[in-house]
Design a protein around this motif. Structure first.
Motif, PDB file in Angstrom:
ATOM      1  N   ALA A   6       0.871  -1.188   0.000  1.00  0.00           N
ATOM      2  CA  ALA A   6       0.000   0.000   0.000  1.00  0.00           C
ATOM      3  C   ALA A   6       0.903   1.232   0.000  1.00  0.00           C
ATOM      4  O   ALA A   6       1.089   1.900   1.024  1.00  0.00           O
ATOM      5  N   THR A   7       1.474   1.548  -1.160  1.00  0.00           N
ATOM      6  CA  THR A   7       2.548   2.538  -1.241  1.00  0.00           C
ATOM      7  C   THR A   7       2.089   3.971  -0.991  1.00  0.00           C
ATOM      8  O   THR A   7       2.916   4.838  -0.695  1.00  0.00           O
ATOM      9  N   HIS A   8       0.798   4.248  -1.096  1.00  0.00           N
ATOM     10  CA  HIS A   8       0.309   5.610  -0.880  1.00  0.00           C
ATOM     11  C   HIS A   8      -0.320   5.795   0.501  1.00  0.00           C
ATOM     12  O   HIS A   8      -0.782   6.886   0.825  1.00  0.00           O
ATOM     13  N   ALA A   9      -0.346   4.719   1.288  1.00  0.00           N
ATOM     14  CA  ALA A   9      -0.831   4.826   2.663  1.00  0.00           C
ATOM     15  C   ALA A   9       0.153   5.663   3.478  1.00  0.00           C
ATOM     16  O   ALA A   9       1.363   5.534   3.329  1.00  0.00           O
ATOM     17  N   GLY A  10      -0.396   6.528   4.321  1.00  0.00           N
ATOM     18  CA  GLY A  10       0.449   7.400   5.116  1.00  0.00           C
ATOM     19  C   GLY A  10       0.702   8.740   4.458  1.00  0.00           C
ATOM     20  O   GLY A  10       1.275   9.643   5.087  1.00  0.00           O
ATOM     21  N   SER A  11       0.282   8.882   3.196  1.00  0.00           N
ATOM     22  CA  SER A  11       0.424  10.167   2.507  1.00  0.00           C
ATOM     23  C   SER A  11      -0.895  10.560   1.835  1.00  0.00           C
ATOM     24  O   SER A  11      -1.510  11.565   2.191  1.00  0.00           O
ATOM     25  N   TRP A  12      -1.379   9.741   0.924  1.00  0.00           N
ATOM     26  CA  TRP A  12      -2.626  10.053   0.222  1.00  0.00           C
ATOM     27  C   TRP A  12      -3.848   9.676   1.063  1.00  0.00           C
ATOM     28  O   TRP A  12      -4.932  10.196   0.851  1.00  0.00           O
ATOM     29  N   TYR A  13      -3.668   8.762   1.981  1.00  0.00           N
ATOM     30  CA  TYR A  13      -4.722   8.363   2.915  1.00  0.00           C
ATOM     31  C   TYR A  13      -4.053   7.783   4.149  1.00  0.00           C
ATOM     32  O   TYR A  13      -2.850   7.485   4.139  1.00  0.00           O
ATOM     33  N   SER A  14      -4.815   7.610   5.218  1.00  0.00           N
ATOM     34  CA  SER A  14      -4.242   7.198   6.496  1.00  0.00           C
ATOM     35  C   SER A  14      -3.716   5.760   6.434  1.00  0.00           C
ATOM     36  O   SER A  14      -4.342   4.880   5.838  1.00  0.00           O
ATOM     37  N   ASP A  15      -2.568   5.542   7.088  1.00  0.00           N
ATOM     38  CA  ASP A  15      -2.043   4.183   7.194  1.00  0.00           C
ATOM     39  C   ASP A  15      -2.482   3.508   8.489  1.00  0.00           C
ATOM     40  O   ASP A  15      -2.073   2.385   8.795  1.00  0.00           O
ATOM     41  N   SER A  16      -3.345   4.190   9.241  1.00  0.00           N
ATOM     42  CA  SER A  16      -3.919   3.618  10.462  1.00  0.00           C
ATOM     43  C   SER A  16      -5.249   2.969  10.123  1.00  0.00           C
ATOM     44  O   SER A  16      -6.184   3.644   9.667  1.00  0.00           O
ATOM     45  N   GLY A  17      -5.362   1.672  10.352  1.00  0.00           N
ATOM     46  CA  GLY A  17      -6.606   0.976  10.063  1.00  0.00           C
ATOM     47  C   GLY A  17      -7.784   1.558  10.823  1.00  0.00           C
ATOM     48  O   GLY A  17      -8.880   1.714  10.282  1.00  0.00           O
ATOM     49  N   ALA A  18      -7.571   1.935  12.091  1.00  0.00           N
ATOM     50  CA  ALA A  18      -8.649   2.474  12.918  1.00  0.00           C
ATOM     51  C   ALA A  18      -9.096   3.839  12.388  1.00  0.00           C
ATOM     52  O   ALA A  18     -10.299   4.120  12.279  1.00  0.00           O
ATOM     53  N   GLU A  19      -8.135   4.703  12.073  1.00  0.00           N
ATOM     54  CA  GLU A  19      -8.470   6.032  11.565  1.00  0.00           C
ATOM     55  C   GLU A  19      -9.136   5.942  10.200  1.00  0.00           C
ATOM     56  O   GLU A  19     -10.110   6.648   9.908  1.00  0.00           O
ATOM     57  N   LEU A  20      -8.623   5.066   9.353  1.00  0.00           N
ATOM     58  CA  LEU A  20      -9.191   4.893   8.017  1.00  0.00           C
ATOM     59  C   LEU A  20     -10.627   4.380   8.111  1.00  0.00           C
ATOM     60  O   LEU A  20     -11.517   4.859   7.394  1.00  0.00           O
ATOM     61  N   THR A  21     -10.868   3.428   8.984  1.00  0.00           N
ATOM     62  CA  THR A  21     -12.223   2.906   9.185  1.00  0.00           C
ATOM     63  C   THR A  21     -13.170   4.008   9.635  1.00  0.00           C
ATOM     64  O   THR A  21     -14.306   4.116   9.142  1.00  0.00           O
ATOM     65  N   ARG A  22     -12.710   4.848  10.545  1.00  0.00           N
ATOM     66  CA  ARG A  22     -13.539   5.951  11.039  1.00  0.00           C
ATOM     67  C   ARG A  22     -13.906   6.906   9.896  1.00  0.00           C
ATOM     68  O   ARG A  22     -15.065   7.312   9.749  1.00  0.00           O
ATOM     69  N   GLN A  23     -12.917   7.263   9.075  1.00  0.00           N
ATOM     70  CA  GLN A  23     -13.173   8.182   7.960  1.00  0.00           C
ATOM     71  C   GLN A  23     -14.140   7.573   6.947  1.00  0.00           C
ATOM     72  O   GLN A  23     -15.099   8.231   6.515  1.00  0.00           O
ATOM     73  N   LEU A  24     -13.879   6.330   6.557  1.00  0.00           N
ATOM     74  CA  LEU A  24     -14.718   5.698   5.543  1.00  0.00           C
ATOM     75  C   LEU A  24     -16.148   5.506   6.034  1.00  0.00           C
ATOM     76  O   LEU A  24     -17.108   5.718   5.284  1.00  0.00           O
ATOM     77  N   ASP A  25     -16.299   5.106   7.286  1.00  0.00           N
ATOM     78  CA  ASP A  25     -17.640   4.984   7.874  1.00  0.00           C
ATOM     79  C   ASP A  25     -18.376   6.319   7.814  1.00  0.00           C
ATOM     80  O   ASP A  25     -19.561   6.369   7.466  1.00  0.00           O
ATOM     81  N   TYR A  26     -17.676   7.381   8.156  1.00  0.00           N
ATOM     82  CA  TYR A  26     -18.304   8.706   8.165  1.00  0.00           C
ATOM     83  C   TYR A  26     -18.767   9.098   6.766  1.00  0.00           C
ATOM     84  O   TYR A  26     -19.914   9.537   6.578  1.00  0.00           O
ATOM     85  N   TRP A  27     -17.896   8.922   5.767  1.00  0.00           N
ATOM     86  CA  TRP A  27     -18.253   9.326   4.400  1.00  0.00           C
ATOM     87  C   TRP A  27     -19.384   8.465   3.845  1.00  0.00           C
ATOM     88  O   TRP A  27     -20.272   8.976   3.174  1.00  0.00           O
ATOM     89  N   LEU A  28     -19.361   7.183   4.134  1.00  0.00           N
ATOM     90  CA  LEU A  28     -20.443   6.307   3.664  1.00  0.00           C
ATOM     91  C   LEU A  28     -21.768   6.666   4.324  1.00  0.00           C
ATOM     92  O   LEU A  28     -22.829   6.624   3.681  1.00  0.00           O
TER      93      LEU A  28
END
Length: 295
Positions: A6-28
């Protein structure tokens, strides 16, 4: 076989599974199911701070209980391809969990003689496919061991080549268990993109950009690949996923030609811009999300 990082994790999107889940849940949760279950979606591939919310409107239309195979068509930004290329890896990593490549479908597509293979460097440098993987992982999380993905990197194609790939992929699009993700941003405006079209009947540049994008979006909704090609020739709109979109439109036409009892409806659900251009020194990228339903 190698594994794609996942070469763009940590820059283009979060590399934290917990933070990413929170963001995606919110947008959905911000989006409603209004045009589904989707057989295909069009969604952007920029950094999530710019387009994550817009993408949620497309992903909200997916029915994960049905989907068992996901084709992801993304434009090539760094390597010039005259055709389409398949991923020569076993799986793609995401901060949520790994997504497995459907090697049997890859082999079927290779047998057509129309596909080449991506090397790992090309795969990992490209973002147009990767930016969809966290959303795929999130939407499909309850079925994580029951689906596979088919990443396809799309090169600079002639209209005839778009039609060829549309015919090849039509039978897969016709299967309700398959989902197609078409990766595309819309207008890239500004000197840094070498595109500064401005219809001066609009007071502001950003309004001209939106009008131009919506003309293209309406043509896509009409499912007319020839009209879309003519629009691009006329205005030169810098829609980076124009060739994946062209393939989708040709595949839809092939399905409708082969089965006149079926109908297809594609609708755009959300539009956004990274910023509002007001003078010639500004720049922006447009984002749009759509869903295709086939009955």
């Amino acid at each position: 076989m190698p594994v794609r990082r996942a070469t763009h994790a940590g820059s283009w999107y979060s590399d934290s599974g917990a933070e990413l889940t929170r963001q995606l849940d919110y947008w959905l949760n911000q989006a409603d199911l209004t045009h589904g279950p989707a057989r295909a979606i069009i969604a952007p591939h920029a950094g999530y701070q710019y387009c994550g919310a817009c993408g949620g409107y497309a992903y909200r239309q997916i029915s994960p209980v049905v989907v068992r195979r996901i084709f992801i068509l993304g434009p090539s930004h760094h390597v010039r391809l005259s055709g389409c290329a398949l991923s020569n890896t076993q799986k793609y990593k995401t901060p949520l969990y790994d997504l497995h490549i459907d090697t049997s479908i890859n082999n079927e597509l290779e047998m057509t003689g129309q596909f080449e293979w991506m090397d790992l460097d090309t795969d990992e440098n490209e973002h147009s496919i990767e930016m969809h993987l966290p959303y795929v992982a999130k939407v499909m999380e309850n079925y994580k061991d029951q689906f596979t993905i088919v990443p396809i990197l799309v090169g600079s194609l002639s209209p005839d080549k778009e039609a060829t790939y549309g015919r090849i992929l039509a039978s897969y699009l016709a299967d309700p268990k398959n989902l197609f993700i078409i990766s595309s941003d819309f207008c890239h405006w500004g000197h840094r993109f070498r595109y500064t079209y401005y219809d001066r009947s609009f007071e502001n540049i950003y309004q001209s950009i939106e009008s131009l994008d919506r003309v293209g979006m309406n043509i896509i909704e009409n499912l007319n690949p020839i009209e879309f090609t003519n629009y691009l020739k006329k205005y030169g709109n810098t829609i980076c996923g124009r060739h994946p979109i062209g393939i989708l439109l040709h595949a839809i036409q092939e399905i409708l030609k082969n089965d006149t009892s079926q109908s297809a409806s594609l609708k755009f659900l959300k539009y956004a811009q990274s910023s509002q251009c007001r003078n010639v020194n500004d720049s922006s990228v447009s984002y749009a999300s759509a869903a295709l339903v086939i009955d």
